[in-house]
Design an enzyme around this catalytic site. Structure first.
Site, PDB file in Angstrom:
ATOM      1  N   ASP A 210       0.838  -1.203   0.000  1.00 13.53           N
ATOM      2  CA  ASP A 210       0.000   0.000   0.000  1.00 13.53           C
ATOM      3  C   ASP A 210       0.873   1.254   0.000  1.00 13.53           C
ATOM      4  O   ASP A 210       0.606   2.218  -0.727  1.00 13.53           O
ATOM      5  CB  ASP A 210      -0.914  -0.021   1.225  1.00 13.53           C
TER       6      ASP A 210
ATOM      7  N   GLU B 261      -2.300  -5.308  -3.194  1.00 10.96           N
ATOM      8  CA  GLU B 261      -1.321  -4.561  -2.396  1.00 10.96           C
ATOM      9  C   GLU B 261      -0.169  -5.467  -1.973  1.00 10.96           C
ATOM     10  O   GLU B 261       1.005  -5.069  -2.028  1.00 10.96           O
ATOM     11  CB  GLU B 261      -2.003  -3.969  -1.165  1.00 10.96           C
TER      12      GLU B 261
END
Length: 228
Positions: free
Chosen positions: A56, A123
């Protein structure tokens, strides 16, 4: 990890990311497909929470730099909106769906596939690529996954953006409070403020409560309620 599963993951990496792992250990990629609800028999297997956390951050950095360079006249608020429209859970889950992530995702027996679980895999895969192949390769993967969305002018869901941002951080949920009611005949508009933990973040007006709420969320984002 069984040899069959290893082969499937290596094939996925090669096809979707154009990466040839060669003889490299692909444990990070195996972990990327493992949801925290899964109880592995293999004690060396970890869930993807930490990788998703790292991925992320890498995704945010790459998108922030790319948007900064592509749109030199955009304000911070405009850049934030563009970025959030690309990296939100729904957008990442759509990418995961197109890539066929579900076929490799390991979930607990009582866990259903969710938007967040699918987004988390994307992610985590970015995080795994960064760890195993470095930033430049991770950048290529990110641009391959989301590059088309950088130029799209799509009206974001501002309320969802705020909701997702604060829920991820566990600091409260946005509340939309009507301040004044509009009147169709007189042409006056509804007014709504959005607050988190009692702090006003934005204010908006509209022909109805829904429009005013969206305007308040947009105002909050333009004022920097969520970080770039």
């Amino acid at each position: 990890m069984t040899e069959d599963r290893k082969d499937l993951i290596m094939a996925f990496i090669g096809k979707q990311f154009s990466i040839d792992p060669g003889n490299k250990d692909i444990t990070h990629y195996e972990n990327a497909f493992t949801h925290s609800s899964f109880n592995p028999e293999d004690s060396t297997l970890c869930d993807n929470d930490r990788l998703a956390f790292l991925g992320d951050a890498v995704l945010k950095l790459i998108l922030s730099e790319e948007l900064y360079n592509r749109f030199p006249t955009d304000s911070k608020g405009d850049l934030t909106i563009r970025k959030a429209g690309i990296e939100n859970n729904e957008a990442l889950a759509d990418i995961a769906e197109k890539l066929g992530v579900e076929e490799l995702l390991l979930l607990g027996a009582d866990k259903q596939k969710s938007i967040r679980a699918m987004a988390g895999v994307i992610e985590a895969l970015i995080g795994a690529t960064y760890l195993d192949f470095g930033f430049d390769e991770a950048r290529l993967v990110v641009m391959n996954l989301v590059g088309e969305g950088l130029e799209k002018e799509v009206e974001p869901n501002y309320k969802s953006m705020l909701q997702e941002y604060f829920q991820k951080r566990g600091v409260g949920v946005p509340q939309y409070i009507p301040v004044s009611e509009g009147d169709i005949e007189s042409g006056s508009r509804f007014e709504v403020i959005v607050k988190v933990n009692g702090r006003e973040l934005g204010r908006g007006w509209g022909r109805n409560i829904q429009q005013a709420g969206k305007a308040a969320a947009k105002d909050a984002i333009h004022k920097g309620a969520i970080e770039l």
